[in-house]
Design a protein around this motif. Sequence first.
Motif, PDB file in Angstrom:
ATOM      1  N   CYS A 246       0.825  -1.212   0.000  1.00 36.19           N
ATOM      2  CA  CYS A 246       0.000   0.000   0.000  1.00 36.19           C
ATOM      3  C   CYS A 246       0.853   1.253   0.000  1.00 36.19           C
ATOM      4  N   ASP A 247       2.016   1.194   0.620  1.00 38.58           N
ATOM      5  CA  ASP A 247       2.848   2.387   0.743  1.00 38.58           C
ATOM      6  C   ASP A 247       3.813   2.582  -0.420  1.00 38.58           C
ATOM      7  N   GLY A 269      -4.850   4.814   6.099  1.00 37.75           N
ATOM      8  CA  GLY A 269      -3.724   5.388   6.823  1.00 37.75           C
ATOM      9  C   GLY A 269      -3.441   6.832   6.496  1.00 37.75           C
ATOM     10  N   GLY A 270      -4.107   7.378   5.455  1.00 35.35           N
ATOM     11  CA  GLY A 270      -3.839   8.753   5.070  1.00 35.35           C
ATOM     12  C   GLY A 270      -2.539   8.884   4.307  1.00 35.35           C
ATOM     13  N   PRO A 271      -2.260  10.073   3.714  1.00 31.63           N
ATOM     14  CA  PRO A 271      -1.127  10.210   2.805  1.00 31.63           C
ATOM     15  C   PRO A 271       0.161  10.761   3.408  1.00 31.63           C
ATOM     16  N   PRO A 291       7.979  11.318  -3.360  1.00 31.93           N
ATOM     17  CA  PRO A 291       6.926  10.414  -3.837  1.00 31.93           C
ATOM     18  C   PRO A 291       7.362   9.614  -5.067  1.00 31.93           C
ATOM     19  N   VAL A 292       8.135   8.566  -4.831  1.00 37.20           N
ATOM     20  CA  VAL A 292       8.667   7.730  -5.904  1.00 37.20           C
ATOM     21  C   VAL A 292       7.548   6.870  -6.497  1.00 37.20           C
ATOM     22  N   VAL A 293       7.612   6.647  -7.812  1.00 34.43           N
ATOM     23  CA  VAL A 293       6.689   5.725  -8.481  1.00 34.43           C
ATOM     24  C   VAL A 293       7.525   4.666  -9.194  1.00 34.43           C
ATOM     25  N   TYR A 294       7.186   3.404  -8.981  1.00 31.03           N
ATOM     26  CA  TYR A 294       7.880   2.316  -9.657  1.00 31.03           C
ATOM     27  C   TYR A 294       7.534   2.315 -11.142  1.00 31.03           C
ATOM     28  N   ASP A 345       2.021   0.281   5.635  1.00 31.97           N
ATOM     29  CA  ASP A 345       2.512  -0.993   5.112  1.00 31.97           C
ATOM     30  C   ASP A 345       4.026  -1.015   5.273  1.00 31.97           C
ATOM     31  N   THR A 346       4.676  -1.979   4.675  1.00 32.83           N
ATOM     32  CA  THR A 346       6.102  -2.191   4.875  1.00 32.83           C
ATOM     33  C   THR A 346       6.953  -1.133   4.174  1.00 32.83           C
ATOM     34  N   TRP A 347       8.008  -0.698   4.853  1.00 32.60           N
ATOM     35  CA  TRP A 347       9.030   0.167   4.268  1.00 32.60           C
ATOM     36  C   TRP A 347      10.377  -0.542   4.356  1.00 32.60           C
TER      37      TRP A 347
END
Length: 582
Positions: A246-247, A269-271, A291-294, A345-347
């Motif tokens: 999610c993160d 969880g909000g942004p 704010p990275v995007v894969y 979620d996981t970091w």
Amino acid sequence: MSRHRWIRALRRISVVSASIALAGGALAVPANAGTAPKPGSNPAVDYQDPVDALPPVSRPDTAHCAVTAVEHDFGNTLGGPPYTTTLTPPDKCEGPWNKVVLDWSASVKGRQYDRLAAVFVGGAEIFRTSTAEPDEDGISWHVAKDITDFAPLLKDPQKLQLDLGNVVNDTYTGVYKVKLTITYYRADKHHPAARTADRIVPLGDTGSAGAPWMSVGKGGSTSTDVTFPRNLTAARLQVYARGGGCDEQWFDAVPSDLAATAPDYLCGGGPYREVQIAVDGRPAGLAQPYPVVYSGGIVPTLWRPVPAIDQFRTEAYDIDLTPFAGELADGRPHAISITPYGAADTWIVDGSLFLRTDAHAARTSGRVTVDTLTDEPVVKTVQTPRGDGSTHVAVSTGRSWRISGYVRTSKGRVTTTVEQRFSYTNEDTVSRTGQQQTMHQRDHGATTVTTSTGGRTEARRHAWSYPIDVDMDIPLYGDYNNYELNAAVTQRRVLLDTSRTASGHDWRTDAVTDDTVDSTGNLARENGAVRAADGASSETYRGTTDTGACYARSLTTAHGWVTGDRRSHCRVPDVVREALKG
């Protein structure tokens, strides 16, 4: 399935195994850059090699030696140990060095998800990246990074690890072929030795059989005990932090009660996220994550062939811990912790300490005199239902804090003060079904580090702005073989490094980056076949190179191919003026 069914089902079956300093590199320009798209081009199945507009890493004109550290195929490596070897500096290029450059070259073809990867030397993470998603014919890409800061580790033989968790089976056929080269550029009278830290201490889990980076879940933190040198004078922490699940796209998460109304499409969880650092449980600094995007994020065709900012070379965040140096030099172990605040979620987090010591004193001492940084931010969230069934969510926060401390050295008492101010807003309009989101996030601020020794004062300021706009729509999602995705994304990164001395009133520009990527894309499958796919994008970079020269380049693309590539003249003062406009 939770969180954006297309994220969990389409992109991230294995999220977590598998990321400005201007010291970095750019993707190589493909030979066909600037050519027209092929007739009937479909970026879902055929697109050119990735390319970006960033300035290349400079290479000094001095004696140098290149070492091929890794040449390996990453097939079904998920859950396995990282590729491990020994990195030894070549005899012909012993230090000191003016510069050391890492070159990452990779290729893949077939069908494959984006994967998180990293390189570690002596347990320290020196490079974090995520991989491209291929077409059937295959793509290749190259990234360079200046790793001179890690010279204290590189001068001796060290364990080198490359972790890239991948899955290969009947469905996911792509094998990542990776070549990693380290080039050592020797110092001479025209190219002086680089000034680096005296010692580097990795904070990762160096004792495990796996990669040293650490996985942190919701509400979790890492903690590493470190015994610092007794003659410590300065400490800087370099942190990597990137979300999964999610993160991956934490910036479009919504309040949990709203997410519960459309669990197939929304994350809770909000942004808001921040990366918090603590020393012995005491707040010591923080960073705002980019704010990275894969490469498979939101809609994969958005990023073909121009990647999202930070996609292939994740920049680390620097936290100055020097106000604590006097207390850290007491010979006792101290707990250094990293917390991805707000994580739902996981970091994957990691860090390395860069330490300076006093060559003319066996011991230093001192204490922290001011620390106004609190454990948690005050985050305001307002949800407003609208007549069409949608919900508007407004989230805002900000911080203003100061930490000051001194250390007694052979040069006298040195006082360091770190101050940070920033403002954050996120506005998101979410449809009743959760299938549509229009999000605008603004995150900007500055960190100032002031050092006073006797009657001399110096200050360095790092300012940032991370705006991102996302308009996404999922008209249909049935399963992996039946879906439709549409999106438009604009992201920007502005970084400005300035400095001044007590005798100067104006801030001097040391480095500036203004990078914008603007993309649109769509992708639809029906009964497993691609029914529609397209994308168009532009990237504009204006800023300084790693030698301080002004560099400006713009790219335009259509249908997965570069259609325009232009270099232009620029002046640093003009770039700074435009960057400050936000």
